[in-house]
Design a protein around this motif. Structure first.
Motif, mmCIF file in Angstrom:
data_model
loop_
_atom_site.group_PDB
_atom_site.id
_atom_site.type_symbol
_atom_site.label_atom_id
_atom_site.label_comp_id
_atom_site.label_asym_id
_atom_site.label_seq_id
_atom_site.Cartn_x
_atom_site.Cartn_y
_atom_site.Cartn_z
ATOM 1 N N HIS A 275 55.086 23.223 24.245
ATOM 2 C CA HIS A 275 53.851 22.778 23.600
ATOM 3 C C HIS A 275 53.495 23.738 22.472
ATOM 4 O O HIS A 275 53.545 24.956 22.659
ATOM 5 C CB HIS A 275 52.727 22.730 24.644
ATOM 6 C CG HIS A 275 51.539 21.948 24.182
ATOM 7 N ND1 HIS A 275 50.655 22.441 23.261
ATOM 8 C CD2 HIS A 275 51.102 20.693 24.506
ATOM 9 C CE1 HIS A 275 49.713 21.532 23.041
ATOM 10 N NE2 HIS A 275 49.965 20.459 23.786
ATOM 11 N N CYS A 312 45.207 13.936 20.726
ATOM 12 C CA CYS A 312 45.587 15.212 21.305
ATOM 13 C C CYS A 312 44.515 16.221 20.913
ATOM 14 O O CYS A 312 44.205 16.387 19.741
ATOM 15 C CB CYS A 312 46.951 15.645 20.782
ATOM 16 S SG CYS A 312 47.358 17.326 21.271
ATOM 17 N N HIS A 315 45.118 18.700 18.040
ATOM 18 C CA HIS A 315 45.573 18.300 16.705
ATOM 19 C C HIS A 315 44.886 19.029 15.543
ATOM 20 O O HIS A 315 45.520 19.284 14.536
ATOM 21 C CB HIS A 315 45.557 16.766 16.523
ATOM 22 C CG HIS A 315 44.212 16.168 16.216
ATOM 23 N ND1 HIS A 315 43.512 15.416 17.133
ATOM 24 C CD2 HIS A 315 43.448 16.218 15.103
ATOM 25 C CE1 HIS A 315 42.373 15.027 16.596
ATOM 26 N NE2 HIS A 315 42.303 15.505 15.365
ATOM 27 N N CYS A 318 47.011 22.065 15.171
ATOM 28 C CA CYS A 318 48.456 21.980 15.390
ATOM 29 C C CYS A 318 49.214 21.741 14.082
ATOM 30 O O CYS A 318 48.879 20.826 13.331
ATOM 31 C CB CYS A 318 48.757 20.848 16.363
ATOM 32 S SG CYS A 318 50.510 20.688 16.720
ATOM 33 N N CYS A 325 49.125 11.703 16.866
ATOM 34 C CA CYS A 325 48.403 12.753 17.590
ATOM 35 C C CYS A 325 46.899 12.567 17.468
ATOM 36 O O CYS A 325 46.150 12.849 18.401
ATOM 37 C CB CYS A 325 48.770 14.125 17.049
ATOM 38 S SG CYS A 325 50.523 14.458 17.047
ATOM 39 N N CYS A 343 52.819 16.692 24.881
ATOM 40 C CA CYS A 343 52.908 16.734 23.424
ATOM 41 C C CYS A 343 53.891 15.680 22.957
ATOM 42 O O CYS A 343 54.958 15.515 23.543
ATOM 43 C CB CYS A 343 53.375 18.119 22.969
ATOM 44 S SG CYS A 343 53.736 18.196 21.205
ATOM 45 N N PHE A 344 53.520 14.918 21.913
ATOM 46 C CA PHE A 344 54.418 13.887 21.392
ATOM 47 C C PHE A 344 55.667 14.491 20.770
ATOM 48 O O PHE A 344 56.741 13.933 20.811
ATOM 49 C CB PHE A 344 53.693 13.039 20.329
ATOM 50 C CG PHE A 344 52.585 12.210 20.884
ATOM 51 C CD1 PHE A 344 52.860 11.239 21.851
ATOM 52 C CD2 PHE A 344 51.278 12.387 20.464
ATOM 53 C CE1 PHE A 344 51.835 10.461 22.364
ATOM 54 C CE2 PHE A 344 50.259 11.604 20.969
ATOM 55 C CZ PHE A 344 50.533 10.647 21.926
ATOM 56 N N HIS A 345 55.497 15.639 20.168
ATOM 57 C CA HIS A 345 56.594 16.183 19.354
ATOM 58 C C HIS A 345 57.151 17.468 19.929
ATOM 59 O O HIS A 345 57.517 18.370 19.199
ATOM 60 C CB HIS A 345 56.105 16.422 17.924
ATOM 61 C CG HIS A 345 55.453 15.220 17.323
ATOM 62 N ND1 HIS A 345 56.116 14.033 17.126
ATOM 63 C CD2 HIS A 345 54.179 15.001 16.904
ATOM 64 C CE1 HIS A 345 55.295 13.132 16.599
ATOM 65 N NE2 HIS A 345 54.096 13.704 16.464
HETATM 66 S S1 SF4 Z 1 52.262 17.739 17.993
HETATM 67 FE FE1 SF4 Z 1 51.784 17.817 20.139
HETATM 68 S S2 SF4 Z 1 50.287 19.414 20.300
HETATM 69 FE FE2 SF4 Z 1 50.408 18.950 18.172
HETATM 70 S S3 SF4 Z 1 48.782 17.502 17.901
HETATM 71 FE FE3 SF4 Z 1 50.618 16.305 18.318
HETATM 72 S S4 SF4 Z 1 50.606 15.983 20.493
HETATM 73 FE FE4 SF4 Z 1 49.142 17.581 20.053
#
Ligand code: SF4
Lengths: 373, 338
Positions: A275, A312, A315, A318, A325, A343-345
């Motif tokens: 994450h 998220c 975000h 991030c 997100c 986390c998506f990524h």
């Molecule tokens: S990349 Fe992951 S941690 Fe960053 S905003 Fe998107 S979901 Fe959240």
């Protein structure tokens, strides 16, 4: 067996099927499902813990890490159904005794809850220094606890003396003292002994070493390790100090903005945190070898409990954030067998947020230890 | 041990200072002290002024014509022997007069203090536990109102109330005097009961006007203590709420009230001058008023010294008991209690 017990068994079996930071394989001592704590405030309802799912394995030490105000203390209090008024705790918390039926913690009567607390699940508080009544001797704290639980005082005090000497204290001297006559470290250890005097299965510790100096923190950690082995304890260690808990914990759970965002075995988290927030947190932990000006803090501010960002929650801070997100709240994704991150990524996180201070090739346990010195 | 020595030293110093101040005041009474007294007596009778003068001078504690130092020394050595001089108003030795008066004042004060603390502590604690309830709000209001009433107004109101009441109440709470007539002094039920009945109204005057502030401080302290970590931990440890209320909340909330206790003792002694006059209650305060009224200097000095001694003793006792209640005090954790 009462109706309530039957019901809680059923819900427990049912809820293990859910996904999230949970797994059906290990022997669980605590299962937390969809736990939520909210406060009514003038500015609206403030949610200080949001949909937390967590399994605590029997006999493990799990570290819960987060910045102050991330909801980690709420999680600690929730495990004993001890969230302070006017906070309202909802969700499901199931306790599985070593032998016996599962217990639905939030559905207990006052009398049963009193038995659960301290006898099964005990707690050491953040305000450890002020956890003793200043006008009462230390011995009386032990005696009254034993009496309140209809325990044999003589046998109980024998256990207390043993616990105290296991914690490298002189039992009689400490028992005869008033709290203010003990040093911070001694008081802390006496409090740990007090929390274990009824032989609980789970010990929840909320920042138990926050007010102590580094040396004392260190020695308490090694004492905790010994205690766990001797008493088959399960420990939940809540802290903001990732390197500290990394030395002790088998698994680490990271909280951000009132939610759990990553959980996994300690090694995994230290080496391959998935994450972006966990990675930023690892980078921000003080590295004593580095010059002061290189110390970094995570950019941006921790969110306001009344106004948590949509999607998220991380975000706004991030570097990987995109429209998904902002729009959607990511579920937990399986990173590795026992490692999950919300986390998506997550696959891109290692690249986007490279580790700066930590030497990832070295054994993470020792490298962290060294840094902390 | 060191701690007791220090406290004892402080007490002795205070006593010495008061004795000296009393002497300096008396020495400096404008005009000749003796002339003043002689005039007073001669006015009301046709005795030869010279005989009166001689008789007065022989009963003074120091020779007004001597040097300051000499006078001071005679005075202090007389005091050390328990000789406080002769009172013209009382018609007997000051020490006899006061020895006989002090217990009555102490009776009223102890009744008032005990009653006030019992009521305030209980009430304050209950208000704290029910913070925000109508009980709390109503009592806060009543407490503030009664606190702003001066004790002597309360005294007059009480006398009025008793005066307009039926005979049984008047019989029960006599508004004048300090002991039942036609009952021989001694530890008999009739006498003790009578003495208590006479002390009720003066004590009530203090209590009614003093409990409010104390109850409100107790309420505040209790609310603060209820928020302490150790109370929360005690609840989690499964202690009974009764034990938590008494040993955790009550015990810790009472400690700061010791200051109020001391202040109220000093206040009551001072106020006894007026209050005992209102109730014609022959205690220390009554005699002080009479002494001032008649410029009876030895009696004035005597009451002054006795009142101070009482305050010093009360302070000392409070100090010692405080260290028993709060274990942190002796090891110098907080230094001073108040
Ligand atoms: S990349 Fe992951 S941690 Fe960053 S905003 Fe998107 S979901 Fe959240």
């Amino acid at each position: 067996m009462t109706d309530q017990d039957t019901r809680s068994t059923q819900t427990a079996t049912h809820s293990t099927e859910r996904t999230g930071s949970t797994d059906g394989t290990a022997d669980h001592v605590l299962e937390i499902r969809d736990a939520e704590v909210s406060f009514e405030m003038d500015r609206g309802v403030s949610r200080v813990m949001d949909h937390v799912d967590l399994d605590v394995h029997r006999g493990e030490i799990i570290g819960v890490v987060g910045e102050s105000g991330s909801g980690k203390s709420m999680l600690a209090s929730s495990m004993l159904d001890a969230v302070v008024d006017p906070g309202v705790l909802s969700g499901e918390i199931t306790y599985y005794p070593e032998d016996g039926e599962p217990v639905d913690v939030l559905g207990l009567s006052d009398r049963k809850l009193k038995r659960l607390r301290w006898e099964e699940i005990s707690m050491v508080f953040q305000g450890a220094m002020s956890s003793f009544n200043p006008t009462m001797g230390v011995r009386e704290h032990f005696v009254e606890t034993l009496e309140a639980h209809d325990d044999d005082v003589e046998a109980g005090m024998e256990r207390a003396r043993e616990l105290l000497s296991d914690l490298y204290l002189e039992p009689e001297r400490v028992l005869d003292a008033y709290p203010h006559e003990l040093s911070g470290g001694m008081r802390q250890r006496a409090l740990i002994a007090l929390s274990l005097v009824l032989e609980p299965e789970v010990l929840v510790m909320d920042e138990p070493t926050a007010a102590l100096d580094l040396l004392m923190q260190r020695s308490i950690l090694s004492l905790l390790e010994d205690l766990r082995e001797k008493h088959d304890l399960t420990m939940v260690f809540i802290t903001h100090d990732l390197p500290l808990v990394a030395e002790l914990a088998d698994r680490i759970a990271v909280m951000y903005a009132f939610e759990l965002i990553e959980i996994g075995p300690t090694d995994e988290i230290l080496r391959h945190a998935a994450h972006p927030y966990t990675r930023a947190l690892l980078n921000a932990t003080p590295n004593l070898d580095a010059p002061l000006e290189e110390m970094r803090s995570i950019e941006g501010a921790a969110p306001d409990p009344v106004d948590v960002p949509d999607g998220c929650t991380y975000h706004p801070r991030c570097p990987l954030a995109d429209e998904t997100c902002v729009a959607d709240d990511p579920d937990f994704r399986q990173v590795d067998a026992a490692h999950e991150a919300a986390c998506f990524h997550w696959e891109d996180a290692a690249e986007a947020v490279p580790f700066t201070g930590v030497d990832v090739d070295a054994d993470p346990q020792t490298s962290i230890t060294e840094e902390h010195r | 041990m060191n701690w007791y020595l220090k406290r004892t030293g402080q007490a002795l110093f205070t006593l010495w200072a008061v004795v000296t101040v009393a002497f300096v005041l008396a020495w400096n009474v404008p005009g000749s002290l003796v002339d003043h007294m002689v005039d007073r007596i001669v006015q009301n009778s046709n005795v030869d002024p010279e005989i009166v003068r001689e008789s007065i001078e022989s009963r003074l504690m120091f020779d007004p014509e001597a040097s300051l130092l000499e006078g001071y020394l005679t005075y202090v050595s007389a005091l050390l022997e328990g000789d406080l001089g002769y009172s013209f108003v009382a018609g007997q030795d000051v020490s006899t007069t006061l020895a006989e008066a002090v217990p009555w004042t102490l009776l009223v004060m102890s009744l008032a203090t005990l009653g006030m603390f019992a009521i305030s502590l209980a009430l304050g604690a209950i208000m704290a536990y029910r913070e925000g309830s109508w009980f709390d709000i109503a009592n806060t209001f009543v407490g503030i109102v009664t606190t702003s009433v001066p004790y002597f107004v309360a005294a007059f109101l009480l006398i009025l109330w008793v005066g307009y009441s039926d005979a049984p109440i008047l019989e029960l709470f006599p508004p004048r005097g300090r002991r039942p007539p036609r009952v021989d002094p001694g530890f008999t039920v009739a006498f003790v009961w009578g003495a208590l009945r006479h002390a009720v109204l003066p004590a009530l005057s203090y209590l009614i006007t003093g409990y409010g502030l104390l109850a409100l401080s107790m309420r505040g302290n209790s609310i603060q203590t209820l928020g302490e970590d150790y109370v929360r931990v005690a609840e989690l440890r499964g202690l009974s709420s009764r034990r938590i209320a008494l040993r955790y909340v009550g015990r810790n909330a009472v400690l700061p009230l010791y200051t109020s206790l001391l202040l109220s003792i000093g206040f009551m002694l001072g106020s006894s001058v007026v209050l005992e006059q209102i109730f014609q209650y022959h205690g220390v305060g009554y005699w002080m008023y009479e002494a001032i009224d008649a410029t009876d200097v030895p009696l004035m000095m005597g009451t002054f010294i006795v009142i101070t001694v009482c305050v010093v003793i009360a302070t000392f006792v409070a100090d010692v008991t405080y260290s028993m209640l709060d274990p942190r005090i002796k090891s110098g954790d907080q230094g001073e209690a108040y």
